[in-house]
Design an enzyme around this catalytic site. Structure first.
Site, PDB file in Angstrom:
ATOM      1  N   HIS A 233      54.820  30.407  47.585  1.00 59.50           N
ATOM      2  CA  HIS A 233      55.415  31.418  48.452  1.00 59.50           C
ATOM      3  C   HIS A 233      56.892  31.676  48.145  1.00 59.50           C
ATOM      4  CE1 HIS A 233      55.499  34.425  51.476  1.00 59.50           C
ATOM      5  NE2 HIS A 233      56.708  33.998  51.708  1.00 59.50           N
ATOM      6  N   PHE A 385      49.305  42.324  47.215  1.00 61.82           N
ATOM      7  CA  PHE A 385      50.407  41.853  46.352  1.00 61.82           C
ATOM      8  C   PHE A 385      50.757  42.842  45.236  1.00 61.82           C
ATOM      9  CE2 PHE A 385      46.964  39.009  44.529  1.00 61.82           C
ATOM     10  CZ  PHE A 385      46.911  39.569  43.268  1.00 61.82           C
ATOM     11  N   HIS A 386      49.905  43.856  45.033  1.00 63.16           N
ATOM     12  CA  HIS A 386      50.334  44.904  44.102  1.00 63.16           C
ATOM     13  C   HIS A 386      51.346  45.855  44.756  1.00 63.16           C
ATOM     14  CE1 HIS A 386      47.159  43.422  41.452  1.00 63.16           C
ATOM     15  NE2 HIS A 386      47.846  44.010  40.498  1.00 63.16           N
ATOM     16  N   ARG A 447      37.522  39.141  46.152  1.00 64.85           N
ATOM     17  CA  ARG A 447      38.405  39.278  44.997  1.00 64.85           C
ATOM     18  C   ARG A 447      37.930  38.318  43.904  1.00 64.85           C
ATOM     19  NH1 ARG A 447      43.788  35.698  46.524  1.00 64.85           N
ATOM     20  NH2 ARG A 447      44.514  36.465  44.533  1.00 64.85           N
ATOM     21  N   ARG A 448      38.515  38.448  42.711  1.00 67.49           N
ATOM     22  CA  ARG A 448      38.264  37.522  41.600  1.00 67.49           C
ATOM     23  C   ARG A 448      36.792  37.464  41.204  1.00 67.49           C
ATOM     24  NH1 ARG A 448      40.990  33.261  44.877  1.00 67.49           N
ATOM     25  NH2 ARG A 448      43.199  33.195  44.331  1.00 67.49           N
TER      26      ARG A 448
HETATM   27 CU   CU1 Z   1      53.043  33.672  50.912  1.00 69.86          CU
END
Ligand code: CU1
Length: 558
Positions: A233, A385-386, A447-448
């Site tokens: 993080h 996160f993109h 995901r993944r």
């Molecule tokens: Cu985080």
């Protein structure tokens, strides 16, 4: 109220030879970042098409996971770290008025990180490390993957030491002056990084390397995840802080205005030193081995660290309104139209902030102990996160490259039209990609996962249209990346020789204190940060180590 000393801060310039050395150093770092970005962007195109079930000739599960690993490692770890190191050298030299050094240590850091990058990238491309960028055990990679990553971290520690030593040398000569704002931001970045990397270094050296070398038969995946997210993080803030430094200290100047508040910017940097690390369990809400009370504490601390980003959104928006009004706006919102939307540094940052605002709202959902269960391990996360690292950070860095690379290489920016269009393509591509991923994530798309048809499941059929839309977003992003690469390569090879004026950092609206304040007490802030880390992590780690632990052998599926 304390009296404000209004004398302007003198920024002496380093000697010509010293400046050239640092320019070479910064450019060497920039170019590793740019090449890593180019390779990673090519990988991303293939993944986007693969996830939309397009039948590519080389499509296979192994190729898919190889490319996801390469994309994640090269973008999130290599592009960012090398760009940030380059930026640190530029800021230290151009705000402290001295060559960042010692020179030998700086180059040692560069070569260590570069050799580490080459070792890790070669291992991934050889198909020996399909472990994704989080490298969670018991997935197991070739030892060279972990050793390469360790070298990148050690290289970045050399850079950190150069930043701290340069500041100390400046401080000796200026015992009572306030640190220049941009340098304060870089120091915050360094301190966050040094605290954070303790976790990944411990995971790598104590657990992963001995296990991958076969010195120990099994590994404790729960402990590895705790150590990884202790690092993972604050890694986010290591990426984000330099972007914030650019927003605070360069953007208002480029927009033609002033920084709305210098003390608010300094407060934000200090809050990041304090709060970046003790929040890692918000990535482990679904993990066993950590009790609910500790997860709740990390939830609350995560909400505390949203605050400096809200302050940033306010301060930067206010600064942009000042710029628009300085350019003649008089109405409520017409200042927005007066801003220099054709300047690629400005448009990159402004568009990245819009994307970041959406990503930030999603982040509050991820960080909520309860709601996280809905989005955990779904496409929602990659959508999130993109918008953050993939937009707020990457798009800001690309805009900054348009500004700094010509100044460091003494060449005019080539292919200016492509540079002007590129941020807009990124914006459209990221909207298509991320919004569709958020929606399919809420519909349950994991995901993944390589097999996008999910064995003919009717649920999977429902999100087919949206995965197609995200692939279209991928095409926009790939075109945008290609434009960025063309501008960078064109500038290096064909840019007209030109000397630039020295970089002018944004002036605050109200004269900032020139005397050293509490904000510059880095030892104190680091001590409090370490204390918070102990509060958040000491007991859960100790409790875990006392439990009966079960090791796992390694798995390499390909
Ligand atoms: Cu985080």
């Amino acid at each position: 109220m304390t009296r404000i000393d209004r004398a302007p801060v003198e920024v002496p310039t380093p000697s010509r030879a010293g400046a050239r050395v640092v320019e070479r150093l910064a450019l060497a770092h920039f170019w590793v970042a740019v090449i890593a970005f180019g390779v990673a962007a090519a990988m991303a195109l293939m993944q986007a098409l693969s996830r939309a079930s397009l039948d590519l000739p080389w499509r296979s599960a192994k190729m898919y996971y190889l490319s996801v690993t390469a994309h994640g490692v090269l973008m999130a770890l290599v592009f960012t770290t090398f760009f940030i190191m380059a930026f640190g050298y530029v800021v230290a030299t151009r705000t402290l008025g001295r060559e960042a050094g010692p020179r030998g240590l700086a180059w040692t850091g560069y070569w260590l990180a570069l050799i580490g990058t080459l070792a890790t990238a070669a291992t991934i491309l050889a198909g020996k490390a399909t472990v994704l960028y989080t490298f969670y055990p018991p997935l197991k990679a070739h030892p060279l993957f972990y050793i390469g990553l360790a070298l990148v971290v050690v290289g970045s520690w050399c850079w950190s030491a150069v930043m701290l030593l340069s500041y100390r040398a400046w401080r000796r000569v200026h015992p009572a002056a306030a640190a220049p704002l941009a340098m304060q931001g870089v120091l915050a970045t360094v301190l966050v990084w040094l605290i954070a990397t303790v976790g990944v270094a411990a995971e790598d050296l104590i657990q992963l390397i001995p296990w991958s070398l076969g010195l120990v038969p099994t590994i404790d995946p729960v402990l590895a995840r705790m150590l990884f997210w202790y690092f993972g993080h604050p890694l986010v803030y290591f990426w984000l802080l330099p972007a914030y430094v650019i927003w605070y200290t360069l953007l208002p100047q480029v927009a033609g205005g002033k920084l709305f508040s210098d003390p608010l910017a300094r407060l934000v940097f200090v809050l990041f030193i304090l709060l970046s690390t003790p929040v890692g369990f918000h990535h482990q809400f679904m993990d066993p081995g950590v009790s609910a009370g500790w997860k709740l504490l990390h939830t609350l601390l995560t909400f505390a660290i949203l605050f400096p980003s809200f302050v940033t959104a306010f301060t930067i928006t206010a600064s942009m309104e000042l710029a628009g009004r300085a350019r003649g706006a008089t109405g409520w919102l017409d200042w927005i139209g007066k801003l220099p939307w054709r300047d690629p540094l400005f448009s990159s940052i402004a568009l990245s902030m819009i994307l970041f605002a959406i990503g930030g709202i999603g982040g509050a959902i991820n960080a909520s102990f309860g709601m996280n269960a809905v989005v955990h391990n779904t496409a929602f996360i990659q959508g999130h996160f993109h918008l953050t690292v993939g937009s707020a950070v990457a798009l800001t860095f690309m805009g900054a490259a348009y500004f700094f690379v010509p100044r460091l290489s003494h060449r005019e920016l080539e292919l200016g039209l492509l540079a002007r269009v590129q941020p807009y393509l990124w914006f459209v591509g990221m909207m298509l990609f991320s919004i569709s991923n958020h929606i399919t994530g809420l519909m349950g798309m994991p995901r993944r996962v390589y097999e996008a048809g999910y064995g003919g499941s009717p649920v999977a059929a429902a999100w087919r249209g949206l995965t197609g839309l995200s692939a279209v977003g991928g095409l926009f992003l790939f075109t945008s990346s290609a434009f960025f690469m063309l501008v960078m390569i064109g500038t290096a090879l064909a840019g007209k020789r030109r000397e630039f004026e020295p970089v002018v950092w944004a002036q605050p609206l109200h004269p900032a204190p020139t005397k050293r304040t509490l904000f510059d007490r880095y030892g104190l802030w680091t001590a409090i940060a370490v204390l918070l880390v102990l509060v958040a992590y000491a007991y859960p780690l100790w409790a875990h180590l006392r439990m009966a632990r079960f090791g796992s052998p390694g798995y390499s599926p390909f």
